[in-house]
Design a protein around this motif. Sequence first.
Motif, PDB file in Angstrom:
ATOM      1  N   ALA A  58      -3.207  -8.379 -10.906  1.00  0.00           N
ATOM      2  CA  ALA A  58      -2.639  -8.495  -9.562  1.00  0.00           C
ATOM      3  C   ALA A  58      -3.506  -7.771  -8.548  1.00  0.00           C
ATOM      4  O   ALA A  58      -4.450  -7.050  -8.900  1.00  0.00           O
ATOM      5  N   ILE A  59      -3.167  -7.988  -7.271  1.00  0.00           N
ATOM      6  CA  ILE A  59      -3.772  -7.196  -6.212  1.00  0.00           C
ATOM      7  C   ILE A  59      -3.165  -5.795  -6.275  1.00  0.00           C
ATOM      8  O   ILE A  59      -2.283  -5.524  -7.090  1.00  0.00           O
ATOM      9  N   ASN A  60      -3.633  -4.881  -5.418  1.00  0.00           N
ATOM     10  CA  ASN A  60      -3.088  -3.521  -5.443  1.00  0.00           C
ATOM     11  C   ASN A  60      -1.583  -3.526  -5.200  1.00  0.00           C
ATOM     12  O   ASN A  60      -1.107  -4.216  -4.299  1.00  0.00           O
ATOM     13  N   PRO A  61      -0.812  -2.790  -5.983  1.00  0.00           N
ATOM     14  CA  PRO A  61       0.636  -2.761  -5.787  1.00  0.00           C
ATOM     15  C   PRO A  61       1.016  -2.103  -4.470  1.00  0.00           C
ATOM     16  O   PRO A  61       0.334  -1.194  -3.990  1.00  0.00           O
ATOM     17  N   THR A  62       2.085  -2.586  -3.891  1.00  0.00           N
ATOM     18  CA  THR A  62       2.660  -2.009  -2.674  1.00  0.00           C
ATOM     19  C   THR A  62       4.163  -1.880  -2.890  1.00  0.00           C
ATOM     20  O   THR A  62       4.710  -2.502  -3.805  1.00  0.00           O
ATOM     21  N   PRO A  63       4.862  -1.124  -2.061  1.00  0.00           N
ATOM     22  CA  PRO A  63       6.323  -1.061  -2.173  1.00  0.00           C
ATOM     23  C   PRO A  63       6.987  -2.411  -1.962  1.00  0.00           C
ATOM     24  O   PRO A  63       8.153  -2.591  -2.314  1.00  0.00           O
ATOM     25  N   ASN A 357      -7.784  -7.744   0.789  1.00  0.00           N
ATOM     26  CA  ASN A 357      -7.479  -7.123  -0.500  1.00  0.00           C
ATOM     27  C   ASN A 357      -7.586  -8.153  -1.619  1.00  0.00           C
ATOM     28  O   ASN A 357      -8.159  -7.891  -2.685  1.00  0.00           O
ATOM     29  N   LEU A 358      -7.054  -9.351  -1.361  1.00  0.00           N
ATOM     30  CA  LEU A 358      -7.154 -10.446  -2.328  1.00  0.00           C
ATOM     31  C   LEU A 358      -8.614 -10.801  -2.575  1.00  0.00           C
ATOM     32  O   LEU A 358      -9.037 -10.996  -3.725  1.00  0.00           O
TER      33      LEU A 358
END
Length: 554
Positions: A58-63, A357-358
């Motif tokens: 996945a891309i970087n995790p976010t809330p 980011n992607l």
Amino acid sequence: MPTDIEIARQATLIPITEVAKNAGVPDDALIPYGKYKAKVDTATLPTTSNGKLILVTAINPTPAGEGKTTTSVGLSDALHRIGKKTMLCLREPSLGPCFGVKGGGAGGGKSQVMPMDEINLHFTGDFHAITSAHNLLSAMIDNHIYWGNSLDIDLRRVTWRRVLDMNDRALREIVGPLGGVSNGFPRETGFDITVASEIMAILCLASDLDDLQKRLGDIIIGYRRDRTPVFCRDIKADPAMTVLLKDAILPNLVQTLENRPAFLHGGPFANIAHGCNSVIATKTALRMADYVVTEAGFGADLGAEKFMDIKCRMAGLKPDAIVLVATVRSLKMNGGVPKAQLTEGENVEAVRAGSVNLKRHIENVKKFGITPTIAINHFYLDTDAEIAVIKEMAESYGAEAVICKHWAEGGAGAEELAKIVAAKADAGAPEFDQLYPSEMPLAEKIETVATEIYRAANVAISPAVRKQLKQWEEMGYGHFPVCMAKTQYSFSTDPTALGAPEGHEIAIREVRLSAGAGFVVAIAGDIMTMPGLPKVPSAENIYLDENGQIEGLF
């Protein structure tokens, strides 16, 4: 839409014996743990491996959430729906995130593994066994010192700490044993979370019980006064530790909401460990199914890199296809939209801005020789225009993107993704390669990951750390891969630096040798190997209702 646990409670499960039969597990290999979960004795299973390996990252995790595990489950169910014999391989959840902020690790919506509540809590006891084996060694070290210290262990250089599968910042640094002569000699020590234990990594990288015991014996627990290493085998703890782990090393078999088979085994975090399920489960699945769907923890910069450079290198594996998960919500956050404003309507420009980011993750995955397929994990507030932007941007970066609605629809919502990924896996991956060769010096390996994957302009490695790395090379550990311990939220060491930061510095503040696991841990920034609970932990909202059913677990 009902909550995850409400959906799980409404599920119609089939006996694990039936799941096993459908997956090709013979009766004599199945060790039931109740009605809906079991251990599998891999010794009696086929030895030929013909399956195609599909990695989900996945891309970087976010809330805002990305849904990597949910996508893995949905893709596995979808592959079954289009007629492909598939096995799902995931990690076991840690109690730390379950009671902290992240929540469990059993998927979500209509793409979950079951029984969700048991999986997210004690499951089959694997983590308890790992905790016990780790702390047995800790106890035997202090006991050896108490009874004369014949190995001449330097109390200042005992590197083996204790572990607990819970977020507890109060245990990060402690002094013990206290209380006088009868309790031993006081020294500084501390606790890590169980998923950061070297024993967790060893269990997930071992090929069998013999290899497990050898790796346990190779653990370095500290150093003598002459700076020579002391091994676990010197303490004579490895046989008893193996006994504690004899059942934990067997993969756990469960089912998805669509009654499809899944192995859940091992659970190292990807921000402080190597972030992959066990080699034993993955290789067993490849012998049983035509397609194996597995995941690597957190974003591709952490989990996928470690999957390629550590797990694949050690186990002789290679992915045949890679799925990169992204969401409109997470790209909006990477584009500068605060979490509180994510539901305030369409924001095409934020999605476009956040797609850097992607792009970065696509570029990074391509460095291993494989172009990922982008899975757009759909949320009900996503608009057609926002989805179109992701598809457009992915195409401009040389990747194909497909919308996936498995959270709401189960496997049916990911059939298009399944068809694309199966075709790519069947075609065979191009020339797969790791990021660095095994013979590269350790410091250069760290610098390579930091510059090539994190896009750092400078890698700060102190003279003391470089000296330590050089000593380990002289001891014969120079061929080890490096396991970067870093925040999962950013390419940098600053968790608030979203998007695609570059030109930053990666400071390596500490290195740890995991001689049994077979890698060197490089700790960057402020990452902690014992997390703390947030101001309002999830534990405050988990309870038993008047019917004795669990509420608040997700």
